[in-house]
Enzyme design. Structure first.
Site, PDB file in Angstrom:
ATOM      1  N   GLY A  40      -1.855  -1.472  -1.328  1.00 57.96           N
ATOM      2  CA  GLY A  40      -1.707  -0.245  -0.541  1.00 57.96           C
ATOM      3  C   GLY A  40      -1.087   0.639  -1.100  1.00 57.96           C
ATOM      4  O   GLY A  40      -0.239   0.307  -2.173  1.00 57.96           O
ATOM      5  N   LEU A  94       1.858   2.416  -0.124  1.00 56.35           N
ATOM      6  CA  LEU A  94       3.208   2.189  -0.054  1.00 56.35           C
ATOM      7  C   LEU A  94       3.436   0.776  -0.647  1.00 56.35           C
ATOM      8  O   LEU A  94       4.622   0.817  -1.270  1.00 56.35           O
ATOM      9  CB  LEU A  94       3.660   2.081   1.426  1.00 56.35           C
ATOM     10  N   TYR A 104      -4.799   3.377  17.155  1.00 58.23           N
ATOM     11  CA  TYR A 104      -3.781   2.951  15.989  1.00 58.23           C
ATOM     12  C   TYR A 104      -2.241   3.063  16.391  1.00 58.23           C
ATOM     13  O   TYR A 104      -1.544   2.189  16.309  1.00 58.23           O
ATOM     14  CB  TYR A 104      -3.876   4.033  14.738  1.00 58.23           C
ATOM     15  N   LYS A 114       0.353  -0.148  16.831  1.00 55.30           N
ATOM     16  CA  LYS A 114       1.718  -0.115  16.074  1.00 55.30           C
ATOM     17  C   LYS A 114       2.844  -0.603  17.034  1.00 55.30           C
ATOM     18  O   LYS A 114       3.850  -0.859  16.866  1.00 55.30           O
ATOM     19  CB  LYS A 114       1.860   1.061  15.316  1.00 55.30           C
TER      20      LYS A 114
END
Ligand SMILES: NC(=O)c1ccc[n+]([C@@H]2O[C@H](COP(=O)([O-])OP(=O)(O)OC[C@H]3O[C@@H](n4cnc5c(N)ncnc54)[C@H](OP(=O)(O)O)[C@@H]3O)[C@@H](O)[C@H]2O)c1
Length: 291
Positions: free
Chosen positions: A13, A15, A128, A132
């Site tokens: 990904g 990051l 989302y 998280k």
């Protein structure tokens, strides 16, 4: 930390790619990057086998379902990847004596136009964000040697990466006559390489806990896009519009901007202003993008 490696999940990904590159090439740490194809973090046996095999000093857990709007209609899958699998990673790291760096989200705060710090109380509004936040609460009890990182609006990485917001705006500026951009949504544009550097520094502190890791300052989406287009010397006008002009599935908060108190408490400097970080990234990218 000895010679035990740092293991990165979701290493393909935006990051994850930066973390593998920065920790390995710049800071000369042994790094193992496992992309989605190499390690599906929802498979408990695979997570256990990877951590038992590599015996990492720390796992930087970047793997996540990150398409915020799509998460609204894929609720079970979002919690399975972002919450349940994060718990699996936390349990496996605890079993094998590894530290954990969990990458959380900036989009979990109530509606207010300001940057949020670590002492602000989250109130997620999206699936989302909930996934998280739930993960944050669970993992620190599973592995007390955990750093929870909430990054800002990330940019950087390879041009070909679909999440590369800056490169996408570069392409858009060539495709359209006018770019319309939202003036009433705010965040802290943040260079992935600066997050990687901060993670490298935090791993030296052993000051486990919660950290907002974002380049300094708050920008509207409009200011951000205008800075990208102007910074590249392109002539395409950028005009402001309202978030109502771009309806979304997810009820994202007005502000995802971050600031940090805990970096200072841990003896670390704040990240540089977002304009400086963006400027460096644009300078780095000019040759590759043939500007
Ligand atoms: N982008 C932002 O502005 C931002 C802001 C704050 C926090 N974050 C967080 O930062 C982290 C990295 O995000 P990013 O921007 O680099 O997003 P990204 O490019 O979408 O990276 C996430 C990676 O996780 C992988 N993945 C998804 N499901 C997986 C699974 N079951 N097992 C293993 N890998 C899986 C994805 O692979 P596939 O593509 O193959 O599915 C992808 O390579 C995420 O935790 C994200 O929530 C991002």
């Amino acid at each position: 930390m000895g010679s035990r490696p740092i293991l990165v999940t979701g290493a393909g990904g935006m990051l994850g790619t930066s973390i593998v590159h920065m920790l390995g090439d710049k800071y000369h740490r042994p790094v193992i990057g496992l992309s989605h194809r190499s390690l599906d973090v929802t498979h408990a046996a695979a997570v256990e086998a990877a951590i038992r095999h590599y015996r990492p000093a720390a796992v930087v857990h970047c793997a996540a379902k990150t398409a915020v709007d799509a998460c609204e209609t894929a609720v079970d899958e979002t919690f399975r990847v972002n919450t349940w699998a994060s718990r699996l990673v936390a349990q496996a790291t605890a079993r094998h004596g590894a530290e954990l760096v969990f990458i959380s989200s900036c989009g979990i705060f109530p509606n207010a136009v300001r940057p949020f710090h670590e002492d602000d109380v989250p109130a997620p509004r999206t699936i989302y964000g909930h996934s998280k936040r739930q993960a944050e609460l669970i993992i620190a009890t599973e592995n007390p040697r955990t750093y929870i990182i909430r990054p800002g609006w990330l940019f950087g990485g390879q041009s070909g990466h679909s999440k590369n917001f800056v490169y996408q705006r570069f392409l858009e500026a060539q495709r359209v006559s006018v770019i319309r951009s939202v003036i009433d949504r705010f965040g802290s544009p943040t260079f992935v390489d600066d997050v990687s550097r901060a993670i490298h520094q935090l791993l030296e502190t052993r000051q486990y806990g919660l950290y907002h890791v974002a380049n300094e300052g708050m920008a509207s989406r409009f200011e951000y896009v205008r800075s990208i287009v102007n910074g590249l010397g392109l002539q395409t006008p950028v005009v402001p519009c309202s978030a109502e002009d771009f309806p979304r599935h997810a009820s994202v908060p007005v502000s995802e901007a971050l600031t940090s108190r805990n970096l200072d408490r841990a003896g670390l400097f704040p990240l540089r202003p977002w304009q400086d970080a963006l400027g460096e990234y644009l300078n780095q990218s000019r040759a590759e993008w043939r500007i």
